[in-house]
Scaffold this active site. Sequence first.
Site, PDB file in Angstrom:
ATOM      1  N   CYS A  16       5.725   8.072  -6.984  1.00  0.00           N
ATOM      2  CA  CYS A  16       4.272   7.921  -6.952  1.00  0.00           C
ATOM      3  C   CYS A  16       3.714   9.245  -6.442  1.00  0.00           C
ATOM      4  CB  CYS A  16       3.822   6.719  -6.126  1.00  0.00           C
ATOM      5  SG  CYS A  16       4.057   6.847  -4.370  1.00  0.00           S
ATOM      6  N   CYS A  36       2.589   4.833 -10.210  1.00  0.00           N
ATOM      7  CA  CYS A  36       1.163   5.162 -10.266  1.00  0.00           C
ATOM      8  C   CYS A  36       0.931   6.122 -11.425  1.00  0.00           C
ATOM      9  CB  CYS A  36       0.657   5.749  -8.943  1.00  0.00           C
ATOM     10  SG  CYS A  36       1.087   7.458  -8.625  1.00  0.00           S
ATOM     11  N   CYS A  80       5.385  13.632 -14.006  1.00  0.00           N
ATOM     12  CA  CYS A  80       6.829  13.409 -13.933  1.00  0.00           C
ATOM     13  C   CYS A  80       7.616  14.363 -14.838  1.00  0.00           C
ATOM     14  CB  CYS A  80       7.137  11.960 -14.309  1.00  0.00           C
ATOM     15  SG  CYS A  80       8.875  11.544 -14.176  1.00  0.00           S
TER      16      CYS A  80
END
Length: 154
Positions: free
Chosen positions: A9, A82, A89
């Site tokens: 997250c 999230c 990412c």
Amino acid sequence: MKPGVLILCTGNSCRSHMAEGILQASAGDLVEVHSAGSKPAGYVHPKAIQVLKEIGIDISDHTSKDMNTFLDRQIATVITVCGNADKACPVFLGQLNRYHWGFDDPAHAEGGEEKVLAEFRRVRDEIRKVIDAYAAGLREGASWKETSVPVHKV
């Protein structure tokens, strides 16, 4: 060696630690579980620690970590919890799977102590449903591998 699962997250202070703790409790014998953030807050939220302790999971020794510390580790599965972390990412070494299961950030809850705790509990329970289902799938896959018989061509 157990396959690595990294839960991401943004701040790595609430949701990812709750998910890490729950997955560790549910399937830590099958996977090596970590959590990290794209912009780590530098602490684990005390209310995240509190609401997991209520269900028998202790994450009081967890620390907030940057996702880049895992770039050179074998991570088979990345789970983002999230939207911001999902967008930020990177691809990790050995990554086979990527899942995005977005949850509200309980750290943004407003109101009195009980209202804020209720929000942490609600998010914890949502995370628990999803992570427990994921862990059940891991267990089913592991038991299938143990009972399958190799097929040989004649």
